[in-house]
Scaffold this motif. Structure first.
Motif, mmCIF file in Angstrom:
data_model
loop_
_atom_site.group_PDB
_atom_site.id
_atom_site.type_symbol
_atom_site.label_atom_id
_atom_site.label_comp_id
_atom_site.label_asym_id
_atom_site.label_seq_id
_atom_site.Cartn_x
_atom_site.Cartn_y
_atom_site.Cartn_z
ATOM 1 N N PRO A 133 0.820 -1.212 0.000
ATOM 2 C CA PRO A 133 0.000 0.000 0.000
ATOM 3 C C PRO A 133 0.860 1.271 0.000
ATOM 4 C CG PRO A 133 -0.842 -1.580 1.586
ATOM 5 C CD PRO A 133 0.476 -2.115 1.121
ATOM 6 N N PRO A 134 0.479 2.265 -0.793
ATOM 7 C CA PRO A 134 1.284 3.490 -0.895
ATOM 8 C C PRO A 134 1.536 4.200 0.433
ATOM 9 C CG PRO A 134 -0.275 3.392 -2.699
ATOM 10 C CD PRO A 134 -0.621 2.253 -1.785
ATOM 11 N N CYS A 135 0.648 4.022 1.402
ATOM 12 C CA CYS A 135 0.841 4.692 2.698
ATOM 13 C C CYS A 135 2.061 4.162 3.443
ATOM 14 C CB CYS A 135 -0.409 4.559 3.563
ATOM 15 S SG CYS A 135 -0.887 2.857 3.942
ATOM 16 N N TYR A 136 2.606 3.024 3.004
ATOM 17 C CA TYR A 136 3.783 2.445 3.659
ATOM 18 C C TYR A 136 5.043 2.519 2.794
ATOM 19 C CZ TYR A 136 0.826 0.570 7.375
ATOM 20 O OH TYR A 136 -0.028 0.434 8.444
ATOM 21 N N LEU A 137 5.017 3.306 1.740
ATOM 22 C CA LEU A 137 6.176 3.367 0.846
ATOM 23 C C LEU A 137 7.431 3.878 1.553
ATOM 24 C CD1 LEU A 137 4.551 4.660 -2.459
ATOM 25 C CD2 LEU A 137 5.637 2.432 -2.112
ATOM 26 N N LYS A 138 7.289 4.926 2.342
ATOM 27 C CA LYS A 138 8.468 5.478 3.036
ATOM 28 C C LYS A 138 9.083 4.443 3.973
ATOM 29 C CE LYS A 138 7.467 10.445 2.990
ATOM 30 N NZ LYS A 138 7.170 11.633 3.827
ATOM 31 N N GLU A 177 -1.192 10.572 -7.762
ATOM 32 C CA GLU A 177 -0.835 9.341 -7.033
ATOM 33 C C GLU A 177 0.520 8.814 -7.486
ATOM 34 O OE1 GLU A 177 -3.491 5.892 -5.961
ATOM 35 O OE2 GLU A 177 -4.791 6.921 -7.383
ATOM 36 N N THR A 178 0.712 8.814 -8.792
ATOM 37 C CA THR A 178 1.949 8.289 -9.372
ATOM 38 C C THR A 178 3.149 9.123 -8.944
ATOM 39 O OG1 THR A 178 0.736 7.425 -11.280
ATOM 40 C CG2 THR A 178 3.110 7.732 -11.545
ATOM 41 N N LYS A 179 3.027 10.427 -9.067
ATOM 42 C CA LYS A 179 4.134 11.315 -8.690
ATOM 43 C C LYS A 179 4.453 11.195 -7.206
ATOM 44 C CE LYS A 179 3.495 14.760 -12.350
ATOM 45 N NZ LYS A 179 3.124 16.166 -12.661
ATOM 46 N N LYS A 180 3.417 11.120 -6.388
ATOM 47 C CA LYS A 180 3.615 10.992 -4.942
ATOM 48 C C LYS A 180 4.296 9.668 -4.607
ATOM 49 C CE LYS A 180 2.912 12.188 -0.601
ATOM 50 N NZ LYS A 180 3.686 13.285 0.027
ATOM 51 N N ALA A 181 3.867 8.598 -5.259
ATOM 52 C CA ALA A 181 4.462 7.283 -5.007
ATOM 53 C C ALA A 181 5.952 7.286 -5.342
ATOM 54 C CB ALA A 181 3.734 6.214 -5.815
ATOM 55 N N ILE A 182 6.304 7.909 -6.446
ATOM 56 C CA ILE A 182 7.714 7.970 -6.845
ATOM 57 C C ILE A 182 8.513 8.839 -5.882
ATOM 58 C CG2 ILE A 182 9.273 8.810 -8.659
ATOM 59 C CD1 ILE A 182 7.132 7.783 -10.674
ATOM 60 N N GLU A 183 7.934 9.931 -5.453
ATOM 61 C CA GLU A 183 8.594 10.787 -4.449
ATOM 62 C C GLU A 183 8.913 10.001 -3.179
ATOM 63 O OE1 GLU A 183 6.192 14.161 -3.539
ATOM 64 O OE2 GLU A 183 6.299 14.987 -5.572
ATOM 65 N N ALA A 224 8.833 4.688 -4.761
ATOM 66 C CA ALA A 224 8.423 3.665 -5.732
ATOM 67 C C ALA A 224 9.283 3.731 -6.991
ATOM 68 C CB ALA A 224 6.957 3.832 -6.099
ATOM 69 N N GLU A 225 9.667 2.561 -7.476
ATOM 70 C CA GLU A 225 10.451 2.453 -8.712
ATOM 71 C C GLU A 225 9.683 1.706 -9.800
ATOM 72 O OE1 GLU A 225 14.880 1.631 -7.539
ATOM 73 O OE2 GLU A 225 13.553 0.707 -6.045
ATOM 74 N N GLU A 226 8.540 1.159 -9.438
ATOM 75 C CA GLU A 226 7.660 0.519 -10.411
ATOM 76 C C GLU A 226 6.224 0.914 -10.075
ATOM 77 O OE1 GLU A 226 8.219 -3.611 -11.158
ATOM 78 O OE2 GLU A 226 10.380 -3.419 -11.464
ATOM 79 N N ILE A 227 5.440 1.141 -11.119
ATOM 80 C CA ILE A 227 4.063 1.598 -10.966
ATOM 81 C C ILE A 227 3.124 0.606 -11.649
ATOM 82 C CG2 ILE A 227 2.409 3.405 -11.618
ATOM 83 C CD1 ILE A 227 4.360 4.310 -9.435
ATOM 84 N N ASP A 228 2.150 0.108 -10.895
ATOM 85 C CA ASP A 228 1.113 -0.770 -11.454
ATOM 86 C C ASP A 228 -0.216 -0.021 -11.389
ATOM 87 O OD1 ASP A 228 3.183 -2.598 -11.491
ATOM 88 O OD2 ASP A 228 1.971 -4.259 -10.738
ATOM 89 N N MET A 229 -0.714 0.377 -12.540
ATOM 90 C CA MET A 229 -1.906 1.223 -12.620
ATOM 91 C C MET A 229 -3.099 0.438 -13.158
ATOM 92 S SD MET A 229 -2.581 3.901 -15.625
ATOM 93 C CE MET A 229 -4.265 4.405 -15.996
ATOM 94 N N VAL A 230 -4.239 0.580 -12.500
ATOM 95 C CA VAL A 230 -5.468 -0.066 -12.967
ATOM 96 C C VAL A 230 -6.127 0.821 -14.026
ATOM 97 C CG1 VAL A 230 -7.671 -1.086 -12.303
ATOM 98 C CG2 VAL A 230 -5.777 -1.037 -10.658
ATOM 99 N N ILE A 231 -6.501 0.211 -15.141
ATOM 100 C CA ILE A 231 -7.172 0.973 -16.193
ATOM 101 C C ILE A 231 -8.603 1.324 -15.773
ATOM 102 C CG2 ILE A 231 -5.851 -0.138 -18.022
ATOM 103 C CD1 ILE A 231 -8.572 -1.590 -18.776
ATOM 104 N N ASN A 232 -9.175 2.289 -16.465
ATOM 105 C CA ASN A 232 -10.597 2.581 -16.318
ATOM 106 C C ASN A 232 -11.345 1.593 -17.225
ATOM 107 O OD1 ASN A 232 -13.241 3.705 -16.677
ATOM 108 N ND2 ASN A 232 -12.457 5.618 -15.818
ATOM 109 N N ILE A 233 -11.827 0.526 -16.625
ATOM 110 C CA ILE A 233 -12.477 -0.538 -17.398
ATOM 111 C C ILE A 233 -13.745 -0.021 -18.071
ATOM 112 C CG2 ILE A 233 -13.489 -2.854 -17.276
ATOM 113 C CD1 ILE A 233 -11.698 -3.322 -14.794
ATOM 114 N N SER A 234 -14.402 0.926 -17.434
ATOM 115 C CA SER A 234 -15.610 1.504 -18.027
ATOM 116 C C SER A 234 -15.307 2.170 -19.365
ATOM 117 C CB SER A 234 -16.233 2.524 -17.071
ATOM 118 O OG SER A 234 -17.393 3.098 -17.636
ATOM 119 N N TYR A 235 -14.175 2.872 -19.442
ATOM 120 C CA TYR A 235 -13.786 3.484 -20.725
ATOM 121 C C TYR A 235 -13.634 2.419 -21.807
ATOM 122 C CZ TYR A 235 -12.591 8.025 -18.520
ATOM 123 O OH TYR A 235 -12.615 9.229 -17.870
#
Length: 226
Positions: free
Chosen positions: A43-48, A80-86, A89-100
């Motif tokens: 979870p991103p809240c534990y990245l640091k 979210e992505t920028k914050k995670a990298i800050e 994080a060195e790898e990003i797994d993003m969920v697509i908008n399935i509705s789109y």
């Protein structure tokens, strides 16, 4: 049949359960170091916290974005992505908008993914497409869009859907991708045999919360202790 070489480096060791505790996060990081897995996803809240634990290891730190449903506005995904990298994080797994995808709003879907890919640079993005909800035609279309958007990987599942990685989907992506994008299999992978078959089918990464169990099965097969 010969076993997979350097199998540990296929594993993205993962803990994304909503009730996961801080101590469990620490344990998963320590396990990732012990087995020298490719990446640790949490979870991103534990990245640091995780970054500090992993700092002297070869294990990369990964973060899920817009997890698990992909509904967030594109701007939020970018933040979210920028914050995670800050936060490490060195790898990003993003969920697509399935509705789109289901609504055939392909331009919106491409922009949504492309913006995250751009925000993640210089790091790569794995785009999670949740294959269990998709038709064959939709799987082919999202593969095409993921390649166009510049994703490093297409990833089958969040692990929160009714089904996870399926061999037929890995084979489909492998056949059509023609090495333009790598494949991550995830969701419901609990044994070494499952993981091995998915790798043989074309997966370059295995996302699993059962990394230790799977790795010990592998080590027993090749006659090593860890």
């Amino acid at each position: 049949m010969e076993e997979i070489k350097n199998f540990n480096k296929y594993i993205d060791h993962t803990i994304l359960r909503p009730e996961a505790t801080k101590q469990e996060i620490i344990q998963v990081c320590q396990e990732a170091i012990k087995y020298n897995f490719a990446t640790c996803f949490l979870p991103p809240c534990y990245l640091k916290l995780a970054k500090e634990i992993l700092k002297d290891s070869q294990v990369k730190l990964g973060a899920p974005i817009s997890f698990p449903f992909g509904y967030q506005d594109t701007e939020i995904k970018v933040l979210e992505t920028k914050k995670a990298i800050e936060e490490g994080a060195e790898e990003i797994d993003m969920v697509i908008n399935i509705s789109y995808l289901k609504s055939k709003e392909y331009d919106k879907l491409l922009e949504d993914i492309s913006r995250v890919v751009e925000a993640a640079k210089p790091y790569g993005v794995k785009v999670i497409v949740e294959t269990c909800y998709l038709t064959r035609e939709e799987k082919i279309k999202i593969l095409e869009i993921a390649i166009k958007a510049g994703c490093e990987y297409i990833k089958t599942s969040t692990g929160f859907g009714p089904k996870g990685a399926e061999l037929e989907d890995i084979r489909l992506f492998k056949e059509l991708a023609k090495d333009k994008i790598k494949i991550k299999a995830s969701g419901g992978i609990r044994t070494y045999l499952q993981a091995k078959n998915l790798i043989i089918a074309g997966a370059s990464r295995i996302g699993t919360s059962a990394g230790v169990k799977i790795m010990n099965e592998y080590l027993n097969l090749i006659g090593r202790e860890k």
